[in-house]
Design an enzyme around this catalytic site. Structure first.
Site, PDB file in Angstrom:
ATOM      1  CG  MET A   1     -22.682  26.168  52.444  1.00 40.60           C
ATOM      2  SD  MET A   1     -23.838  25.718  51.465  1.00 40.60           S
ATOM      3  CE  MET A   1     -24.269  26.993  50.484  1.00 40.60           C
ATOM      4  CB  VAL A   2     -16.570  23.543  53.735  1.00 42.80           C
ATOM      5  CG1 VAL A   2     -15.450  22.593  53.080  1.00 42.80           C
ATOM      6  CG2 VAL A   2     -15.966  24.068  54.956  1.00 42.80           C
TER       7      VAL A   2
ATOM      8  CD  GLU B   1     -14.045  27.165  58.891  1.00 40.04           C
ATOM      9  OE1 GLU B   1     -13.896  27.477  60.037  1.00 40.04           O
ATOM     10  OE2 GLU B   1     -14.158  25.770  58.630  1.00 40.04           O
TER      11      GLU B   1
ATOM     12  CD  GLN C   1     -17.408  31.268  57.897  1.00 41.17           C
ATOM     13  OE1 GLN C   1     -16.971  30.362  57.249  1.00 41.17           O
ATOM     14  NE2 GLN C   1     -18.168  31.673  58.678  1.00 41.17           N
TER      15      GLN C   1
ATOM     16  CB  CYS D   1     -18.059  25.311  61.565  1.00 43.47           C
ATOM     17  SG  CYS D   1     -18.130  23.835  60.680  1.00 43.47           S
TER      18      CYS D   1
ATOM     19  CG  ASN E   1     -27.417  30.433  58.702  1.00 44.09           C
ATOM     20  OD1 ASN E   1     -26.887  29.656  59.398  1.00 44.09           O
ATOM     21  ND2 ASN E   1     -27.829  30.332  57.297  1.00 44.09           N
TER      22      ASN E   1
ATOM     23  N   GLY F   1     -32.579  28.545  58.171  1.00 44.27           N
ATOM     24  CA  GLY F   1     -33.776  28.312  57.683  1.00 44.27           C
ATOM     25  C   GLY F   1     -34.148  27.419  56.351  1.00 44.27           C
TER      26      GLY F   1
ATOM     27  CB  ALA G   1     -26.347  27.455  54.163  1.00 42.64           C
ATOM     28  NE  ARG G   2     -29.482  23.009  55.643  1.00 38.56           N
ATOM     29  CZ  ARG G   2     -30.504  22.583  56.219  1.00 38.56           C
ATOM     30  NH1 ARG G   2     -30.803  21.271  56.306  1.00 38.56           N
ATOM     31  NH2 ARG G   2     -31.130  23.446  57.228  1.00 38.56           N
TER      32      ARG G   2
HETATM   33  C1  LIG Z   1     -21.916  21.787  52.838  1.00 42.94           C
HETATM   34  C2  LIG Z   1     -22.073  22.708  53.801  1.00 42.94           C
HETATM   35  C3  LIG Z   1     -20.848  23.522  54.213  1.00 42.94           C
HETATM   36  C4  LIG Z   1     -20.838  24.545  55.356  1.00 42.94           C
HETATM   37  N1  LIG Z   1     -19.535  25.108  55.546  1.00 42.94           N
HETATM   38  C5  LIG Z   1     -19.620  26.072  56.328  1.00 42.94           C
HETATM   39  C6  LIG Z   1     -18.456  27.050  56.514  1.00 42.94           C
HETATM   40  O1  LIG Z   1     -17.708  26.775  55.978  1.00 42.94           O
HETATM   41  N2  LIG Z   1     -18.764  27.884  57.586  1.00 42.94           N
HETATM   42  C7  LIG Z   1     -19.525  28.122  58.208  1.00 42.94           C
HETATM   43  O2  LIG Z   1     -19.748  29.163  58.987  1.00 42.94           O
HETATM   44  N3  LIG Z   1     -20.682  27.414  58.063  1.00 42.94           N
HETATM   45  C8  LIG Z   1     -20.825  26.371  57.064  1.00 42.94           C
HETATM   46  N4  LIG Z   1     -21.914  25.595  57.098  1.00 42.94           N
HETATM   47  C9  LIG Z   1     -23.197  26.110  57.815  1.00 42.94           C
HETATM   48  C10 LIG Z   1     -23.991  27.110  56.856  1.00 42.94           C
HETATM   49  O3  LIG Z   1     -23.448  28.102  56.781  1.00 42.94           O
HETATM   50  C11 LIG Z   1     -25.431  27.087  57.669  1.00 42.94           C
HETATM   51  O4  LIG Z   1     -24.934  27.814  59.069  1.00 42.94           O
HETATM   52  C12 LIG Z   1     -26.238  26.103  58.119  1.00 42.94           C
HETATM   53  O5  LIG Z   1     -26.209  25.273  56.858  1.00 42.94           O
HETATM   54  C13 LIG Z   1     -27.757  26.305  58.228  1.00 42.94           C
HETATM   55  O6  LIG Z   1     -28.240  27.272  57.348  1.00 42.94           O
HETATM   56  P1  LIG Z   1     -29.156  26.797  56.323  1.00 42.94           P
HETATM   57  O7  LIG Z   1     -30.379  26.228  56.958  1.00 42.94           O
HETATM   58  O8  LIG Z   1     -29.501  27.864  55.442  1.00 42.94           O
HETATM   59  O9  LIG Z   1     -28.712  25.415  55.368  1.00 42.94           O
HETATM   60  C14 LIG Z   1     -22.059  24.499  55.962  1.00 42.94           C
HETATM   61  C15 LIG Z   1     -23.188  23.997  55.710  1.00 42.94           C
HETATM   62  C16 LIG Z   1     -23.265  23.214  54.519  1.00 42.94           C
HETATM   63  C17 LIG Z   1     -24.412  22.576  54.139  1.00 42.94           C
END
Ligand SMILES: Cc1cc2nc3c(=O)[nH]c(=O)nc-3n(C[C@H](O)[C@H](O)[C@H](O)COP(=O)(O)O)c2cc1C
Length: 410
Positions: free
Chosen positions: A17-18, A41, A85, A114, A212, A214, A240-241
């Site tokens: 997550m950025v 990333e 990443q 992304c 991923n 969910g 992630a979230r």
């Molecule tokens: C704040 C934020 C930053 C993210 N940055 C990246 C990232 O740097 N690289 C990446 O592959 N996905 C990034 N994502 C996507 C998440 O890794 C993930 O694929 C997406 O949120 C779905 O997963 P979740 O339902 O568990 O949130 C980001 C998501 C969020 C919310």
């Protein structure tokens, strides 16, 4: 050694997550039970300009950009569990960056999911999904050039068949695992996750699949992680979230109250001198709808980690850490100098500690010395600064006052 290689089978991971996936969040996720943690990333072009610096004060390894910004900071605690990443569209540059970090991370992942502009420009992130030749070239180059596992993270393609054909091609490159975000490129987080696509992938490939997408629905608590794993038939789950909102979602006995989680997060941010704006950003994500509460307003107004600590009543902890770090800094500076002055011909070597409190504001020892030499009608002093080649820590600063000899090579 093969036995020490990170396995992606049956794990729960903190997703990349950025801005969120910096060191404090990764350590917090590990404390609560995540098996593997991905960093945010990081773009290959920026990383390729970085220097690897051992930070002996913080006891971290830093990758520092030419403008002195720390792009990636890691430490012993996460070694063996942290996945780096990368955003890349170029096989050679990807390998250069991966080789720069491979001693300090457990695996390298390529972002292919992304859809945000910062990632897709230049053909990176989700833009790679429509360029399978490029995907293959990058992954093959990394797999053959590295000693650590290589993985990638994709989104699903418009049909199950296309998705399967892509993952089969990816598997043949020799990657160790594949993370699948079960949404199409143009879908937003509010759209339901397509567990059936992830399941189709999991049934097709023999490498571990990391499900991923969910967070929120279906994953709200730790127990839901297992449900999501079952619903997708995947070996592993990546969050992630849900983790960004409350990292204790990884804890079997969790979730813990978010107030406690924020405090633990902040302690790591202080301990590892995290960028204050990054600290604030992450805390605001945890505050969620309480971001306008009295605490939220204090956090938003804070400009430094010290001010954020005050908002959480952690001033004492903050000061303790500063004192510890200062002690370490002093020890490092004086360890290479003699205890008492040593006189050799014209040269006197002695350790001199700079206590800022003993000088008026804005006045430095150099300015004092300059003034004194002028009064004594001596030439201006010359300085020589010696830093440790790798860590850049200041080892010795010598001054030559009467210039009968020159410590400078010229
Ligand atoms: C704040 C934020 C930053 C993210 N940055 C990246 C990232 O740097 N690289 C990446 O592959 N996905 C990034 N994502 C996507 C998440 O890794 C993930 O694929 C997406 O949120 C779905 O997963 P979740 O339902 O568990 O949130 C980001 C998501 C969020 C919310």
């Amino acid at each position: 050694m093969a036995s020490n290689r990170l396995s992606f089978r049956n794990i729960t991971a903190l997703a990349p997550m950025v801005r969120v996936g910096t060191l404090p969040m990764r350590l917090l996720a590990l404390d609560y039970g995540a098996d593997v943690v991905y960093c945010e990333e990081l773009i290959d072009i920026k990383m390729a300009q970085c220097q690897r610096v051992v930070n002996e004060v913080l006891q971290t390894v830093d990758f520092v950009a030419p403008d002195d910004r720390v792009m990636f900071r890691t430490c012993e605690r996460e070694r063996g569990r942290v996945v780096f990443q990368m955003g890349t569209a170029d096989p050679d540059r990807a390998l250069t960056v991966a080789q720069l970090v491979q001693k300090d991370v457990a695996a390298v992942d390529v972002n292919m999911g992304c859809p945000k502009e910062y990632s897709t420009k230049g053909g990176m992130g989700a833009a790679l999904l429509s360029n399978p030749d490029r995907i293959e070239a990058i992954l093959k180059k990394l797999v053959s050039g590295l000693d650590i596992p290589v993985t990638c993270k994709i989104r699903i393609l418009p049909s199950v068949e296309e998705t399967i054909s892509l993952v089969q091609r990816i598997e043949r490159t020799g990657v160790s695992a594949i993370a699948v975000h079960g949404r199409f490129k143009d879908e937003r987080p509010r759209h339901p996750v397509h567990c059936d696509y992830i399941q189709a992938v999991a049934q097709t490939v023999s490498i571990p699949v990391i499900a991923n997408g969910g967070s929120s629905d279906p994953v709200k608590t730790n127990a839901d992680i297992e449900e999501f794993r079952k619903a997708t038939g995947a070996s592993s789950v990546m969050l992630a979230r849900a983790a960004m909102w409350n990292a204790s979602v990884f804890a079997k006995q969790g979730p813990h109250p978010v107030e406690k989680v924020m405090e633990e997060y902040l302690k790591y941010a202080i301990r590892y001198d995290n960028n204050a704006f990054n600290t604030k950003y992450c805390l605001c994500q945890m505050l969620r709808d309480k971001v306008e509460s009295p605490l939220g307003k204090k956090v938003q107004a804070a400009q430094t980690n010290a001010e954020i600590s005050e908002a959480y009543g952690l001033q004492e902890f903050y000061q303790q850490i500063q004192d510890q770090l200062q002690t370490r800094r002093d020890a490092l500076q004086s360890s290479s100098l003699p205890d008492r002055p040593v006189m050799e011909g014209d040269v006197t070597t002695m350790a001199v500690k700079f206590e800022r409190r003993e000088y008026p504001p804005q006045i430095t020892p150099k300015m004092f010395l300059l003034e004194w030499s002028r009064r004594e009608k001596l030439e201006q002093p010359l300085y020589e600064i010696v830093r440790d080649a790798e860590s850049k820590t200041l080892i010795r600063q010598s001054v030559n006052i009467n210039h009968k000899f020159s410590p400078h090579p010229e």
